[in-house]
Structure formats: C-alpha cells, structure tokens
Motif scaffolding. Sequence first.
Motif, PDB file in Angstrom:
ATOM      1  N   ILE A 188       9.992   5.102   1.044  1.00  0.00           N
ATOM      2  CA  ILE A 188      10.242   5.407   2.543  1.00  0.00           C
ATOM      3  C   ILE A 188      11.461   4.486   2.790  1.00  0.00           C
ATOM      4  CG2 ILE A 188       9.260   4.998   4.557  1.00  0.00           C
ATOM      5  CD1 ILE A 188       6.637   5.948   3.418  1.00  0.00           C
ATOM      6  N   VAL A 189      11.408   3.284   2.549  1.00  0.00           N
ATOM      7  CA  VAL A 189      12.271   1.966   2.936  1.00  0.00           C
ATOM      8  C   VAL A 189      13.462   1.867   2.111  1.00  0.00           C
ATOM      9  CG1 VAL A 189      12.340  -0.437   3.399  1.00  0.00           C
ATOM     10  CG2 VAL A 189      10.265   0.870   4.057  1.00  0.00           C
ATOM     11  N   GLU A 190      13.595   2.090   0.859  1.00  0.00           N
ATOM     12  CA  GLU A 190      14.923   1.920   0.120  1.00  0.00           C
ATOM     13  C   GLU A 190      16.040   2.658   0.330  1.00  0.00           C
ATOM     14  OE1 GLU A 190      13.527   1.938  -4.061  1.00  0.00           O
ATOM     15  OE2 GLU A 190      12.600  -0.062  -4.100  1.00  0.00           O
TER      16      GLU A 190
ATOM     17  N   ASN B 245       9.425   1.421  15.807  1.00  0.00           N
ATOM     18  CA  ASN B 245       8.575   0.348  15.500  1.00  0.00           C
ATOM     19  C   ASN B 245       7.564   0.167  14.322  1.00  0.00           C
ATOM     20  OD1 ASN B 245       9.313  -1.036  17.850  1.00  0.00           O
ATOM     21  ND2 ASN B 245       7.931   0.086  19.121  1.00  0.00           N
ATOM     22  N   ILE B 246       7.293   1.365  14.151  1.00  0.00           N
ATOM     23  CA  ILE B 246       6.323   1.738  12.918  1.00  0.00           C
ATOM     24  C   ILE B 246       7.426   1.500  11.571  1.00  0.00           C
ATOM     25  CG2 ILE B 246       5.178   3.006  11.468  1.00  0.00           C
ATOM     26  CD1 ILE B 246       4.305   4.493  14.004  1.00  0.00           C
ATOM     27  N   TYR B 247       8.527   2.123  11.563  1.00  0.00           N
ATOM     28  CA  TYR B 247       9.563   1.685  10.429  1.00  0.00           C
ATOM     29  C   TYR B 247      10.099   0.308  10.214  1.00  0.00           C
ATOM     30  CZ  TYR B 247      12.862   3.572   7.066  1.00  0.00           C
ATOM     31  OH  TYR B 247      13.516   3.701   5.793  1.00  0.00           O
ATOM     32  N   SER B 248      10.081  -0.248  11.238  1.00  0.00           N
ATOM     33  CA  SER B 248      10.409  -1.878  11.304  1.00  0.00           C
ATOM     34  C   SER B 248       9.125  -2.626  10.821  1.00  0.00           C
ATOM     35  CB  SER B 248      10.425  -2.332  12.636  1.00  0.00           C
ATOM     36  OG  SER B 248      11.745  -2.045  13.407  1.00  0.00           O
ATOM     37  N   PHE B 249       8.087  -2.134  10.948  1.00  0.00           N
ATOM     38  CA  PHE B 249       6.802  -2.737  10.416  1.00  0.00           C
ATOM     39  C   PHE B 249       6.789  -2.572   8.895  1.00  0.00           C
ATOM     40  CE2 PHE B 249       2.161  -2.904   9.568  1.00  0.00           C
ATOM     41  CZ  PHE B 249       1.936  -4.021   9.863  1.00  0.00           C
ATOM     42  N   LEU B 250       7.254  -1.114   8.511  1.00  0.00           N
ATOM     43  CA  LEU B 250       7.263  -1.031   7.153  1.00  0.00           C
ATOM     44  C   LEU B 250       8.190  -1.639   6.353  1.00  0.00           C
ATOM     45  CD1 LEU B 250       6.638   2.780   7.255  1.00  0.00           C
ATOM     46  CD2 LEU B 250       4.943   1.213   6.716  1.00  0.00           C
TER      47      LEU B 250
ATOM     48  N   LEU C 248       7.998  -8.242   2.001  1.00  0.00           N
ATOM     49  CA  LEU C 248       6.914  -9.007   1.882  1.00  0.00           C
ATOM     50  C   LEU C 248       6.340  -8.914   0.382  1.00  0.00           C
ATOM     51  CD1 LEU C 248       4.992  -9.937   5.020  1.00  0.00           C
ATOM     52  CD2 LEU C 248       6.682 -11.237   3.879  1.00  0.00           C
ATOM     53  N   LEU C 249       6.486  -7.306  -0.019  1.00  0.00           N
ATOM     54  CA  LEU C 249       6.068  -6.896  -1.299  1.00  0.00           C
ATOM     55  C   LEU C 249       6.967  -7.425  -2.472  1.00  0.00           C
ATOM     56  CD1 LEU C 249       4.470  -3.369  -0.796  1.00  0.00           C
ATOM     57  CD2 LEU C 249       3.281  -5.860  -1.269  1.00  0.00           C
ATOM     58  N   THR C 250       8.270  -7.540  -1.879  1.00  0.00           N
ATOM     59  CA  THR C 250       9.368  -7.920  -2.993  1.00  0.00           C
ATOM     60  C   THR C 250       9.213  -9.313  -3.600  1.00  0.00           C
ATOM     61  OG1 THR C 250      10.905  -8.453  -1.399  1.00  0.00           O
ATOM     62  CG2 THR C 250      10.964  -6.239  -2.102  1.00  0.00           C
ATOM     63  N   TRP C 251       8.362 -10.051  -2.746  1.00  0.00           N
ATOM     64  CA  TRP C 251       8.189 -11.177  -3.137  1.00  0.00           C
ATOM     65  C   TRP C 251       7.363 -11.518  -4.492  1.00  0.00           C
ATOM     66  CZ3 TRP C 251       7.582 -14.204   2.284  1.00  0.00           C
ATOM     67  CH2 TRP C 251       8.723 -14.332   2.936  1.00  0.00           C
ATOM     68  N   ILE C 252       6.413 -10.558  -4.544  1.00  0.00           N
ATOM     69  CA  ILE C 252       5.465 -10.435  -5.668  1.00  0.00           C
ATOM     70  C   ILE C 252       5.722  -9.234  -6.373  1.00  0.00           C
ATOM     71  CG2 ILE C 252       3.055 -10.691  -6.343  1.00  0.00           C
ATOM     72  CD1 ILE C 252       2.677 -11.907  -3.457  1.00  0.00           C
ATOM     73  N   PRO C 253       6.668  -9.184  -7.250  1.00  0.00           N
ATOM     74  CA  PRO C 253       6.902  -8.056  -8.000  1.00  0.00           C
ATOM     75  C   PRO C 253       5.988  -7.267  -8.508  1.00  0.00           C
ATOM     76  CG  PRO C 253       8.229 -10.048  -8.695  1.00  0.00           C
ATOM     77  CD  PRO C 253       7.247 -10.340  -7.889  1.00  0.00           C
ATOM     78  N   ARG C 254       4.671  -7.866  -8.689  1.00  0.00           N
ATOM     79  CA  ARG C 254       3.637  -6.822  -9.410  1.00  0.00           C
ATOM     80  C   ARG C 254       3.273  -5.849  -8.232  1.00  0.00           C
ATOM     81  NH1 ARG C 254      -0.696 -10.002 -12.649  1.00  0.00           N
ATOM     82  NH2 ARG C 254       0.093  -9.620 -14.808  1.00  0.00           N
ATOM     83  N   LEU C 255       3.144  -6.236  -6.996  1.00  0.00           N
ATOM     84  CA  LEU C 255       2.824  -5.486  -6.132  1.00  0.00           C
ATOM     85  C   LEU C 255       3.586  -4.066  -5.635  1.00  0.00           C
ATOM     86  CD1 LEU C 255       1.787  -7.874  -3.278  1.00  0.00           C
ATOM     87  CD2 LEU C 255       0.381  -6.704  -4.800  1.00  0.00           C
TER      88      LEU C 255
END
Length: 98
Positions: A48-50, A18-23, A29-36
């Motif tokens: 962690i996710v890629e 569940n935590i990994y899903s949240f990550l 969502l961060l990929t929508w704003i490349p600066r983040l």
Amino acid sequence: MIFSIVGWILRIISDLLNIYSFLIVIYTLLTWIPRLLVTKVGRVLGKIVEPYLEIFERFIPPIAGISFAPVVALLVIYFVNNYVLYWIANIIRYVLIR
C-alpha cells in the motif's frame, strides 16, 4: 444540497488522506525492526505505502542510511489535505454561488 455533497466528498478524501498518513507512519516504524516487514501486516502495508514512498525516494537519497522520504511524503499529504482541498472547496463554492 450540492454544497453538502461536495463537502461530504471532500471530507471523505480528507479522511482517506489522514488514514494513509497513519499507514505511512506505521510502515516507517516497522522498517526499524526488519523482522516485522516480513509478516503479513508488513507485506500488506508495503504494497500500500511503498509505491507512494518510492516517488520521493527517487529524489531524496538516504543520508547516513536514514531515509527522509517518509517525512517529505507526509508533508505533501499534509499540504494537500490542509490547503489544496480547502482551495478546491472555495473554488466550487465560488462557482456555484455565481
């Protein structure tokens, strides 16, 4: 006693999924704003996710520039969390009762 230990272990695995899903959702969502993505949080989440998302990106190409790999990755985690862990618990229960 063994049932409580097995149940505890399966509960920890479920919580980690569940935590990994949240990550994954946060990273997506961060990929929508490349600066983040270049912030410290973005880089840590990427590490962690890629690796997990890359498995799905190999087989699911982006459509019109939109990647559906996170959706499929979340569906796989959902399936494991809600069905595979349940089957494992039932198998262990069946084996221990006999």
